[in-house]
Design an enzyme around this catalytic site. Structure first.
Site, PDB file in Angstrom:
ATOM      1  N   GLY A 173       1.188  -1.216  -0.164  1.00  0.00           N
ATOM      2  CA  GLY A 173      -0.188  -0.318   0.280  1.00  0.00           C
ATOM      3  C   GLY A 173       0.790   1.113   0.273  1.00  0.00           C
ATOM      4  O   GLY A 173       0.468   2.574  -0.136  1.00  0.00           O
ATOM      5  N   ASP A 174       2.187   0.924   0.017  1.00  0.00           N
ATOM      6  CA  ASP A 174       2.911   2.171   0.276  1.00  0.00           C
ATOM      7  C   ASP A 174       3.255   3.044  -1.229  1.00  0.00           C
ATOM      8  O   ASP A 174       3.362   2.171  -1.913  1.00  0.00           O
ATOM      9  CB  ASP A 174       4.099   1.675   0.626  1.00  0.00           C
ATOM     10  CG  ASP A 174       5.688   3.374   0.728  1.00  0.00           C
ATOM     11  OD1 ASP A 174       5.189   3.918   1.432  1.00  0.00           O
ATOM     12  OD2 ASP A 174       5.721   3.502  -0.582  1.00  0.00           O
ATOM     13  N   ALA A 175       2.489   4.551  -1.709  1.00  0.00           N
ATOM     14  CA  ALA A 175       2.484   5.097  -2.782  1.00  0.00           C
ATOM     15  C   ALA A 175       4.257   5.239  -3.198  1.00  0.00           C
ATOM     16  O   ALA A 175       3.953   4.611  -4.291  1.00  0.00           O
ATOM     17  CB  ALA A 175       2.096   6.404  -2.167  1.00  0.00           C
ATOM     18  N   TRP A 195      12.531   2.166  -3.163  1.00  0.00           N
ATOM     19  CA  TRP A 195      12.270   3.716  -2.888  1.00  0.00           C
ATOM     20  C   TRP A 195      13.358   4.354  -3.706  1.00  0.00           C
ATOM     21  O   TRP A 195      12.832   6.013  -4.185  1.00  0.00           O
ATOM     22  CB  TRP A 195      12.099   4.002  -1.490  1.00  0.00           C
ATOM     23  CG  TRP A 195      11.059   3.034  -0.574  1.00  0.00           C
ATOM     24  CD1 TRP A 195       9.855   3.329  -0.724  1.00  0.00           C
ATOM     25  CD2 TRP A 195      11.390   3.420   0.296  1.00  0.00           C
ATOM     26  NE1 TRP A 195       8.634   2.960  -0.490  1.00  0.00           N
ATOM     27  CE2 TRP A 195       9.014   3.114   1.231  1.00  0.00           C
ATOM     28  CE3 TRP A 195      11.535   2.395   1.618  1.00  0.00           C
ATOM     29  CZ2 TRP A 195       8.730   2.621   1.948  1.00  0.00           C
ATOM     30  CZ3 TRP A 195      11.233   2.641   2.455  1.00  0.00           C
ATOM     31  CH2 TRP A 195      10.088   2.317   2.856  1.00  0.00           C
TER      32      TRP A 195
END
Length: 471
Positions: free
Chosen positions: A421-423, A463
């Site tokens: 769910g991390d954008a 990331w």
């Protein structure tokens, strides 16, 4: 029963797990009942009585065995996990009693292959690495207590030779046992940088909020303010060409220096050697060789950041964190403010947090987590496995899978986490795999499966691929 007592006794001698749930073994001489696969020493046949179920054993006045935990098994808990956690507790209490992985497998009542599977699933580590880590931690604790004979220390920690102990100690702590002992009476120590350490990335990551009030980066120096026994302390890391000089201000003594050392290793991602991941996925090592998962100073700090960062953009999350630290932290050296501990946050009122622009729900979640931690009901470092820690985190108000996985990864250092769910993660996956849209939760897990058992580091790489600095 459909089996003879002779056959059942043969099965318990073989520790046959297929009979777990089929029959309960009562040991009359000790007053306990066990699963057939219990790893404990087997009683004589004349002292054994077999029962059809747990209720029958309890009706006979027997109590559940603390090693094989039949009570947990009959409650439907994961039997493998239960046994593993019991074995881990024994190892932590007396690491010298376990000479090798075979001894650990015996304690868990499983074979070595099964033990490695359980470790991969629940600890994200190899059994041998776990044994070494626990032994060295025991050695460090003894040094903090004032033990001075290094030769005896090696044997007391479970090593057969002083040379083996010294090598393992240096690898895990960055210091020789003698240097670690000297550090405890000083205010500084020097670490050799891990091979390939990306110093610029370490500095950028910890200084990614240029306005931070608890961290500061100037050139090749990093300051980090935190609470030590309720009082503010400041750690400074000065990076040279091949080493890191670490100094502590605001606290002193062996316990303070031992904690300063642990925090320094966490900030450097010391335990997250990227070699295995880079060998398995060489395409990642070309743009970012040596990237590591960098941890927060302690697990509670990671939990605070995760709660503050829920469903808001990074800039606003940084602002919320700064305001909370100013409100609940304490002034430290270098003009910094020490990040508050659980007790300091729990002492705030909802109105205090609402004044800092936290939503009512976010304030509720943060206060609940801090209250649980301050009361000792949320000691995350006390959980032996990622599975147990995740279960406890998910029981907190407002703590979903993303928050739990983030804390497991950056607060506790577990290596196979996926913050679903991390954008940033979904955007990076979309770009890496050339997808038409960002992946949902199930597709995220499917795509990340290729990076197991190194999904925490893969997350950091993804990331970093977006802006050069992980979240």
């Amino acid at each position: 029963m459909r089996w003879s007592e002779e056959h059942l006794y043969e099965r318990i001698l073989a520790k046959d797990a297929s009979f777990d749930g089929q029959v309960v073994v009562g040991v009359l001489t000790t007053g306990i009942y066990c699963l057939p696969s219990c790893p404990a020493r087997k009683p004589l046949q004349r002292n054994v009585r077999f029962f059809s179920d747990e209720a029958a054993a309890q009706a006979a006045g027997l109590r559940p065995c603390k090693r094989c935990r039949p009570d947990a098994f009959y409650r439907g808990e994961d039997a493998g996990l239960t046994r593993l956690e019991a074995a881990l507790s024994r190892v932590t209490a007396d690491p010298a009693a376990f000479s090798d992985v075979d001894a650990l497998a015996e304690a868990a009542g499983v074979g070595v292959t099964k033990l490695k599977e359980l470790f991969r699933i629940h600890l994200h580590a190899q059994p041998a690495a776990f044994l070494q880590r626990i032994r060295i931690q025991a050695g460090c604790a003894r040094l903090v207590e004032g033990r001075s004979d290094l030769a005896d220390l090696a044997f007391d920690s479970g090593y057969e030779s002083a040379s083996g102990f010294h090598g393992a100690f240096r690898k895990q702590t960055g210091l020789s046992p003698g240097a670690y002992r000297a550090m405890l009476g000083s205010d500084r120590f020097v670490l050799s940088q891990p091979s390939g350490l990306r110093v610029d990335d370490v500095l950028r990551f910890h200084g990614r909020d240029a306005a931070s009030v608890s961290e500061r980066v100037e050139g090749r120096r990093l300051w980090k303010a935190f609470l030590m026994g309720g009082a503010p302390a400041t750690l400074r890391l000065a990076f040279g060409e091949s080493d890191v000089e670490v100094s502590l201000a605001g606290a002193s003594g062996p316990a303070a220096m031992a904690r300063a050392h642990r925090i320094a290793l966490r900030l450097l991602g010391w335990q997250d050697d990227p070699a295995a991941f880079e060998t398995a996925h060489p395409e990642w090592s070309v743009p970012r060789p040596g990237l590591r998962v960098l941890l927060t100073a302690d697990p509670f700090e990671a939990l605070v950041w995760a709660i503050l960062g829920q469903q808001v953009n990074l800039a606003f999350a940084y602002a919320l964190r700064r305001d909370l630290i100013r409100r609940a932290g304490l002034p430290a050296a270098k003009g910094l403010v020490a990040h508050p501990d659980a007790a300091a946050v729990a002492a705030l009122e909802p109105a205090d947090l609402r004044a800092l622009r936290l939503s009512a729900r976010k304030a509720e979640y943060l206060l609940h987590a801090a209250t649980e931690a301050a009361a000792g009901r949320l000691d995350l470092e006390a959980f032996p496995t990622a599975t147990a820690a995740a279960k406890r985190l998910l029981a907190l108000r407002g703590c979903g899978p993303w928050t739990a996985q983030y804390v497991l990864m950056r607060g506790l250092g577990f290596r196979d986490c996926v913050p679903v769910g991390d954008a940033g993660l979904t955007l990076a996956l979309q770009r890496w795999f050339h997808l038409d849209a960002r992946p949902g939760p199930e597709e995220t897990l499917r795509l990340m499966a290729a990076f197991a058992p190194h999904r925490s580091l893969a997350t950091f790489h993804l990331w970093s691929s977006l802006k050069g600095v992980p979240a």
